[in-house]
Design a protein around this motif. Structure first.
Motif, PDB file in Angstrom:
ATOM      1  N   VAL A   1       9.111 -28.794  36.070  1.00  0.00           N
ATOM      2  CA  VAL A   1       8.058 -28.053  36.772  1.00  0.00           C
ATOM      3  C   VAL A   1       7.883 -28.569  38.195  1.00  0.00           C
ATOM      4  CG1 VAL A   1       5.593 -27.530  36.808  1.00  0.00           C
ATOM      5  CG2 VAL A   1       6.848 -27.438  34.650  1.00  0.00           C
ATOM      6  N   ALA A   2       7.863 -29.889  38.339  1.00  0.00           N
ATOM      7  CA  ALA A   2       7.690 -30.500  39.668  1.00  0.00           C
ATOM      8  C   ALA A   2       8.815 -30.082  40.610  1.00  0.00           C
ATOM      9  CB  ALA A   2       7.652 -32.018  39.542  1.00  0.00           C
ATOM     10  N   HIS A   3      10.034 -30.101  40.119  1.00  0.00           N
ATOM     11  CA  HIS A   3      11.169 -29.690  40.951  1.00  0.00           C
ATOM     12  C   HIS A   3      11.036 -28.233  41.383  1.00  0.00           C
ATOM     13  CE1 HIS A   3      13.647 -33.166  39.174  1.00  0.00           C
ATOM     14  NE2 HIS A   3      13.482 -33.403  40.464  1.00  0.00           N
ATOM     15  N   HIS A   4      10.533 -27.397  40.473  1.00  0.00           N
ATOM     16  CA  HIS A   4      10.384 -25.982  40.818  1.00  0.00           C
ATOM     17  C   HIS A   4       9.291 -25.803  41.876  1.00  0.00           C
ATOM     18  CE1 HIS A   4      11.516 -21.866  39.894  1.00  0.00           C
ATOM     19  NE2 HIS A   4      10.256 -21.528  40.073  1.00  0.00           N
ATOM     20  N   TYR A   5       8.186 -26.535  41.746  1.00  0.00           N
ATOM     21  CA  TYR A   5       7.142 -26.484  42.770  1.00  0.00           C
ATOM     22  C   TYR A   5       7.714 -26.885  44.127  1.00  0.00           C
ATOM     23  CZ  TYR A   5       3.094 -25.787  39.671  1.00  0.00           C
ATOM     24  OH  TYR A   5       2.172 -25.268  38.807  1.00  0.00           O
ATOM     25  N   LEU A   6       8.565 -27.906  44.111  1.00  0.00           N
ATOM     26  CA  LEU A   6       9.147 -28.398  45.359  1.00  0.00           C
ATOM     27  C   LEU A   6      10.033 -27.334  45.998  1.00  0.00           C
ATOM     28  CD1 LEU A   6       8.978 -31.014  46.954  1.00  0.00           C
ATOM     29  CD2 LEU A   6      11.100 -31.766  45.854  1.00  0.00           C
ATOM     30  N   LYS A   7      10.788 -26.608  45.170  1.00  0.00           N
ATOM     31  CA  LYS A   7      11.628 -25.522  45.686  1.00  0.00           C
ATOM     32  C   LYS A   7      10.784 -24.443  46.344  1.00  0.00           C
ATOM     33  CE  LYS A   7      15.437 -25.891  42.371  1.00  0.00           C
ATOM     34  NZ  LYS A   7      16.138 -25.223  41.241  1.00  0.00           N
ATOM     35  N   LEU A   8       9.571 -24.251  45.796  1.00  0.00           N
ATOM     36  CA  LEU A   8       8.665 -23.236  46.347  1.00  0.00           C
ATOM     37  C   LEU A   8       7.922 -23.734  47.580  1.00  0.00           C
ATOM     38  CD1 LEU A   8       7.146 -21.902  42.983  1.00  0.00           C
ATOM     39  CD2 LEU A   8       8.887 -20.802  44.395  1.00  0.00           C
ATOM     40  N   GLY A   9       8.124 -25.023  47.913  1.00  0.00           N
ATOM     41  CA  GLY A   9       7.447 -25.605  49.065  1.00  0.00           C
ATOM     42  C   GLY A   9       6.034 -26.058  48.781  1.00  0.00           C
ATOM     43  N   GLU A  10       5.652 -26.110  47.505  1.00  0.00           N
ATOM     44  CA  GLU A  10       4.299 -26.532  47.127  1.00  0.00           C
ATOM     45  C   GLU A  10       4.327 -28.027  46.777  1.00  0.00           C
ATOM     46  OE1 GLU A  10       2.469 -23.918  44.290  1.00  0.00           O
ATOM     47  OE2 GLU A  10       3.529 -22.170  45.055  1.00  0.00           O
ATOM     48  N   VAL A  11       4.353 -28.843  47.849  1.00  0.00           N
ATOM     49  CA  VAL A  11       4.538 -30.289  47.691  1.00  0.00           C
ATOM     50  C   VAL A  11       3.379 -30.931  46.935  1.00  0.00           C
ATOM     51  CG1 VAL A  11       4.868 -32.477  48.895  1.00  0.00           C
ATOM     52  CG2 VAL A  11       5.920 -30.383  49.782  1.00  0.00           C
ATOM     53  N   GLU A  12       2.169 -30.505  47.235  1.00  0.00           N
ATOM     54  CA  GLU A  12       1.001 -31.115  46.583  1.00  0.00           C
ATOM     55  C   GLU A  12       1.013 -30.868  45.073  1.00  0.00           C
ATOM     56  OE1 GLU A  12      -2.657 -30.025  48.360  1.00  0.00           O
ATOM     57  OE2 GLU A  12      -2.120 -30.783  50.351  1.00  0.00           O
ATOM     58  N   LYS A  13       1.370 -29.640  44.666  1.00  0.00           N
ATOM     59  CA  LYS A  13       1.462 -29.339  43.233  1.00  0.00           C
ATOM     60  C   LYS A  13       2.570 -30.145  42.579  1.00  0.00           C
ATOM     61  CE  LYS A  13      -0.512 -24.681  42.932  1.00  0.00           C
ATOM     62  NZ  LYS A  13      -0.273 -23.280  42.496  1.00  0.00           N
ATOM     63  N   ALA A  14       3.655 -30.338  43.320  1.00  0.00           N
ATOM     64  CA  ALA A  14       4.766 -31.124  42.780  1.00  0.00           C
ATOM     65  C   ALA A  14       4.324 -32.559  42.531  1.00  0.00           C
ATOM     66  CB  ALA A  14       5.955 -31.084  43.736  1.00  0.00           C
ATOM     67  N   ILE A  15       3.563 -33.121  43.477  1.00  0.00           N
ATOM     68  CA  ILE A  15       3.082 -34.502  43.320  1.00  0.00           C
ATOM     69  C   ILE A  15       2.074 -34.598  42.179  1.00  0.00           C
ATOM     70  CG2 ILE A  15       1.742 -36.337  44.437  1.00  0.00           C
ATOM     71  CD1 ILE A  15       3.002 -35.422  47.099  1.00  0.00           C
TER      72      ILE A  15
ATOM     73  N   GLU B   1      11.616 -39.293  44.346  1.00  0.00           N
ATOM     74  CA  GLU B   1      12.472 -38.156  44.690  1.00  0.00           C
ATOM     75  C   GLU B   1      11.681 -37.073  45.401  1.00  0.00           C
ATOM     76  OE1 GLU B   1      15.303 -34.837  42.432  1.00  0.00           O
ATOM     77  OE2 GLU B   1      14.245 -36.367  41.272  1.00  0.00           O
ATOM     78  N   ILE B   2      10.486 -36.788  44.901  1.00  0.00           N
ATOM     79  CA  ILE B   2       9.659 -35.737  45.514  1.00  0.00           C
ATOM     80  C   ILE B   2       9.269 -36.108  46.938  1.00  0.00           C
ATOM     81  CG2 ILE B   2       7.391 -34.621  45.396  1.00  0.00           C
ATOM     82  CD1 ILE B   2       7.668 -34.712  42.340  1.00  0.00           C
ATOM     83  N   LEU B   3       8.846 -37.358  47.114  1.00  0.00           N
ATOM     84  CA  LEU B   3       8.409 -37.792  48.451  1.00  0.00           C
ATOM     85  C   LEU B   3       9.549 -37.750  49.465  1.00  0.00           C
ATOM     86  CD1 LEU B   3       6.073 -40.767  47.456  1.00  0.00           C
ATOM     87  CD2 LEU B   3       5.393 -38.515  48.341  1.00  0.00           C
ATOM     88  N   VAL B   4      10.721 -38.185  49.044  1.00  0.00           N
ATOM     89  CA  VAL B   4      11.873 -38.174  49.952  1.00  0.00           C
ATOM     90  C   VAL B   4      12.244 -36.742  50.318  1.00  0.00           C
ATOM     91  CG1 VAL B   4      14.338 -38.681  50.150  1.00  0.00           C
ATOM     92  CG2 VAL B   4      12.781 -40.381  49.179  1.00  0.00           C
ATOM     93  N   LYS B   5      12.259 -35.858  49.307  1.00  0.00           N
ATOM     94  CA  LYS B   5      12.579 -34.460  49.589  1.00  0.00           C
ATOM     95  C   LYS B   5      11.514 -33.817  50.465  1.00  0.00           C
ATOM     96  CE  LYS B   5      15.514 -33.355  45.636  1.00  0.00           C
ATOM     97  NZ  LYS B   5      15.713 -32.503  44.433  1.00  0.00           N
ATOM     98  N   ALA B   6      10.250 -34.166  50.207  1.00  0.00           N
ATOM     99  CA  ALA B   6       9.160 -33.627  51.015  1.00  0.00           C
ATOM    100  C   ALA B   6       9.295 -34.092  52.461  1.00  0.00           C
ATOM    101  CB  ALA B   6       7.822 -34.065  50.438  1.00  0.00           C
ATOM    102  N   LEU B   7       9.653 -35.384  52.614  1.00  0.00           N
ATOM    103  CA  LEU B   7       9.841 -35.921  53.962  1.00  0.00           C
ATOM    104  C   LEU B   7      10.975 -35.199  54.676  1.00  0.00           C
ATOM    105  CD1 LEU B   7       9.221 -38.016  56.152  1.00  0.00           C
ATOM    106  CD2 LEU B   7      10.813 -39.573  54.985  1.00  0.00           C
ATOM    107  N   ASN B   8      12.081 -35.011  53.985  1.00  0.00           N
ATOM    108  CA  ASN B   8      13.216 -34.308  54.584  1.00  0.00           C
ATOM    109  C   ASN B   8      12.824 -32.916  55.043  1.00  0.00           C
ATOM    110  OD1 ASN B   8      14.983 -36.437  54.236  1.00  0.00           O
ATOM    111  ND2 ASN B   8      15.692 -35.736  52.220  1.00  0.00           N
ATOM    112  N   LYS B   9      12.022 -32.222  54.221  1.00  0.00           N
ATOM    113  CA  LYS B   9      11.586 -30.882  54.590  1.00  0.00           C
ATOM    114  C   LYS B   9      10.685 -30.921  55.818  1.00  0.00           C
ATOM    115  CE  LYS B   9      11.156 -27.633  51.415  1.00  0.00           C
ATOM    116  NZ  LYS B   9      10.652 -26.809  50.302  1.00  0.00           N
TER     117      LYS B   9
END
Length: 433
Positions: free
Chosen positions: A372-386, A404-412
């Motif tokens: 679920v977290a990965h899918h939120y991240l794909k949608l750009g919803e970083v806060e929901k992913a965290i 992983e989420i934080l690094v991907k969020a930072l990259n974005k």
């Protein structure tokens, strides 16, 4: 080109066999149009036979003439077939058998069933004779589907043909066609009897399945549960092979899930539960609740896993109802994990998240929430992913996921900054121009 000229040109064909057949075809077409020259065309076809030196070739051409005449219902065609039968006795057995088979099937096509059988039984080769008779039985069966008129007559002819089919698997093939004919006519008891008489294991099983599927589609299978059970027991004893799968599938398709489960337990093969469930999924998903509701926890796990694996091969929103049914009746977290995966794949992340939050098994919960977290991240919803990652109960797994989420969020974020700076630079360059 005038008809008379066409007839004259046909006379120039050097090969006498081709010439005779061509005249017959011309005569057939002219007769269809009620053209008066059709008789002349057929007459020339018969005259051409005298030039054919080979007796086998001459009889083949004669047969072709008879078929053309029969297609336009010129009564004399029957005399042509009688002549073929009589004169064929001078041929070598293989040639005669080939000619008789062709004549028999031609008569079947013309609707002369009795004559078709008479020609077929004259065939000397056992295999060719019986395969030809099977083709006749099949043809009669299919004619019943198209036109049920004269049903009693055609059934009698099917049974007559069966009297001459004594070897397997030919007899069972013919009985299979007879069983299908009985289904077409609504005489289901006759279909059961035909299958009961089969001597081939494979054809009996095939016919059993076909009958079960047909009655299921007709919506009457539940009325014949006892008949199916009795037939299965007879065939099991006859072939020393249990038909638990076939019977259980029939029962499950009929909405008799409890009886289906009882029969499968009787035979003690766990894999059969999965096979029955997948068959029901394919043919009648509405019968799944009754079957699932009859299973114990161990059986439900096997079945639920198999069903969800099949659905996950092609997850589509229209399967949501089936998935909900599985989740309702198979209340096991391993299966719910697959249900959550289904929701993620069709884009319903919130439903998947709710399932994940309800799971008590830490590993399964972690798998779902990570998905679920990965899918939120794909949608750009970083806060929901965290927030989702924080719901993971396994410490190391949660830490790795958060990392992983934080690094991907930072990259974005950095990617966005780079794109923004590039846009500003382009705008400034444009102002200087």
């Amino acid at each position: 080109m005038l008809v008379a000229e066409i007839l004259k040109s046909a006379g120039e064909i050097p090969d006498p066999y081709v010439k005779a057949v061509t005249y017959a075809k011309i005569g057939e077409e002219l007769a269809r149009k009620s053209h008066p020259l059709y008789k002349q065309a057929f007459l020339k076809a018969f005259e051409s036979l005298a030039s054919i030196d080979d007796p086998f070739g001459m009889l083949k051409a004669l047969l072709s003439i008879g078929v053309s005449m029969g297609r336009v219902r010129i009564k004399a065609y029957r005399r042509v077939f009688v002549r073929v039968l009589s004169e064929s006795r001078s041929l070598a057995p293989p040639q005669r058998d080939e000619l008789l088979k062709t004549a028999s099937l031609a008569l079947l096509g013309l609707g002369d069933i009795g004559e078709a059988i008479s020609f077929a039984v004259e065939i000397g080769d056992d295999v060719l004779r019986q395969t030809t008779l099977v083709s006749i039985v099949r043809g009669i069966s299919r004619s019943l589907e198209v036109n049920p008129i004269k049903t009693a007559y055609r059934l009698r002819k099917m049974k007559l043909a069966l009297e001459y089919i004594t070897d397997e698997p030919y007899r069972s093939k013919a009985l299979f066609e007879l069983s299908k004919a009985f289904v077409t006519l609504g005489s289901y008891s006759g279909a059961f009897s035909a299958i009961r008489d089969m001597g081939s294991r494979e054809w009996a099983k095939q016919a059993f399945k076909e009958l079960a599927f047909s009655l299921s589609e007709l919506g009457v299978v539940e009325n014949y549960v006892d008949s199916f059970t009795a037939l299965a027991e007879e065939l099991s004893q006859k072939f020393d092979e249990n038909l638990a799968l076939e019977v259980a599938t029939v029962l499950a398709l009929a909405g008799r899930g409890s009886l289906a489960a009882q029969m499968l337990r009787k035979f003690g093969d766990e894999s059969l539960f999965e096979a029955v469930a997948l068959d029901v999924l394919d043919k009648n998903p509405s019968a799944l609740p009754e079957f699932l509701g009859a299973l114990n926890a161990e059986e439900a796990l096997l079945v639920g896993r198999a069903l969800m694996n099949r659905i996950l091969e092609e997850p589509t929103p229209d399967k949501r109802g089936i998935v909900n049914t599985i989740a309702r009746f198979v209340r096991l977290e391993e299966v719910w994990t697959k249900v959550a995966r289904f929701y993620v794949l069709i884009g319903d992340v919130e439903s998947a998240r709710r399932i994940g939050l309800s799971l008590q098994n830490q590993k399964l919960r972690s798998l779902v929430m990570a998905d679920v977290a990965h899918h939120y991240l794909k949608l750009g919803e970083v806060e929901k992913a965290i927030d989702t990652a924080l719901e993971v109960r396994e410490g190391r797994f949660a830490s790795l996921l958060m990392s992983e989420i934080l690094v991907k969020a930072l990259n974005k974020e950095l990617e966005g900054l780079r794109n923004g700076k590039a846009r500003i630079t382009q705008e400034k360059a444009g102002e200087q121009d």
